[in-house]
Write a protein that holds these residues in place. Structure first.
Motif, PDB file in Angstrom:
ATOM      1  N   THR A  63      36.024  39.117  44.113  1.00 22.39           N
ATOM      2  CA  THR A  63      36.617  38.349  45.202  1.00 22.39           C
ATOM      3  C   THR A  63      35.555  37.444  45.795  1.00 22.39           C
ATOM      4  O   THR A  63      34.506  37.918  46.235  1.00 22.39           O
ATOM      5  CB  THR A  63      37.174  39.283  46.295  1.00 22.39           C
ATOM      6  N   GLN A 114      37.378  30.630  49.155  1.00 19.12           N
ATOM      7  CA  GLN A 114      37.076  31.956  49.667  1.00 19.12           C
ATOM      8  C   GLN A 114      38.297  32.861  49.542  1.00 19.12           C
ATOM      9  O   GLN A 114      39.414  32.486  49.888  1.00 19.12           O
ATOM     10  CB  GLN A 114      36.645  31.873  51.129  1.00 19.12           C
ATOM     11  N   GLY A 115      38.069  34.063  49.002  1.00 19.30           N
ATOM     12  CA  GLY A 115      39.152  35.022  48.855  1.00 19.30           C
ATOM     13  C   GLY A 115      39.859  34.984  47.516  1.00 19.30           C
ATOM     14  O   GLY A 115      40.730  35.827  47.262  1.00 19.30           O
ATOM     15  N   LYS A 173      40.662  35.677  43.618  1.00 22.81           N
ATOM     16  CA  LYS A 173      40.464  36.866  42.792  1.00 22.81           C
ATOM     17  C   LYS A 173      40.218  36.456  41.345  1.00 22.81           C
ATOM     18  O   LYS A 173      40.980  35.682  40.765  1.00 22.81           O
ATOM     19  CB  LYS A 173      41.694  37.771  42.855  1.00 22.81           C
TER      20      LYS A 173
END
Length: 218
Positions: A132, A191-192, A194
């Protein structure tokens, strides 16, 4: 005060010189003393080593001061080329490998690299095999698979359930060799997001020690 005293005493000594000294020579000597006195007066007002306050006033910004003296403090650490603070651009990097053999992992299966050697930024989860992104930017990913003799592995880099890059590892001969395959790719992420390595077709059969997954931010 000391300069004026020096000038007065010097003129007094000049007048005490021989009365027969020509007037033009007296004037020349007086002029020379005056120039020396003025120069000394300037020296009293100017410091050969200006203080820190005066030094900083010679520059328009704190960034220029840091660059000029070659000294970087925390409040000066700014990358002017990108306009971002170096303190906020922390290093993100991970390196993980298989800790057990993978047998017949089917399509859309996720490969979990459970043995972690590096995890700067704590973005990689060894339990799920998912990375992540702690911060947005461009990331480079590299994964290697070693198939069991005569078997195959069709793997891909998956970003938010979408395939981004593929690695076709298959030996069509009957030699049943152990086939190593590697792939590297660069992806721009938010950002964030997967990221993981999955199987896009067939079944994957991987040997643990030489199969790995790694990545880092630029």
């Amino acid at each position: 005060m000391y300069v004026r005293r020096f000038f007065g005493q010097t003129l007094h000594h000049i007048h005490r010189l021989d009365r027969k000294l020509p007037l033009n020579e007296k004037m020349l000597l007086t002029f020379a003393v005056l120039m020396v006195t003025i120069h000394c007066g300037w020296c009293d007002k100017m410091s050969p080593k200006p203080g820190l306050k005066l030094f900083r006033e010679d520059y328009k910004s704190v960034e220029e001061t840091c660059e000029a003296v070659g000294f970087v403090r925390d409040n000066c650490r700014k990358d002017t080329r990108r306009g971002t603070s170096l303190q906020n651009r922390r290093v993100v990097a991970f390196d993980a490998r298989l800790n057990r053999r993978v047998n017949n992992l089917g399509r859309n299966g996720r490969i979990v690299f459970g043995k972690v050697y590096l995890n700067e930024g704590l973005g990689y989860n060894a339990s799920t095999g998912i990375f992540t992104t702690p911060s947005g930017g461009v990331y480079v990913f590299y994964w290697t698979t070693l198939t069991w003799g005569g078997l195959s592995a069709y793997t891909s880099l998956v970003v938010n359930d979408k395939l981004k890059s593929w690695n076709h590892c298959h030996d069509s001969s009957t030699s049943k060799i152990w086939l190593p395959c590697s792939k590297m790719t660069a992806v721009k992420l938010n950002q964030g997001d997967k990221v993981w390595v999955g199987v896009f077709m067939g079944k994957a059969n991987l040997y643990e020690t030489y199969s790995s997954f790694s990545g880092y931010n630029l």
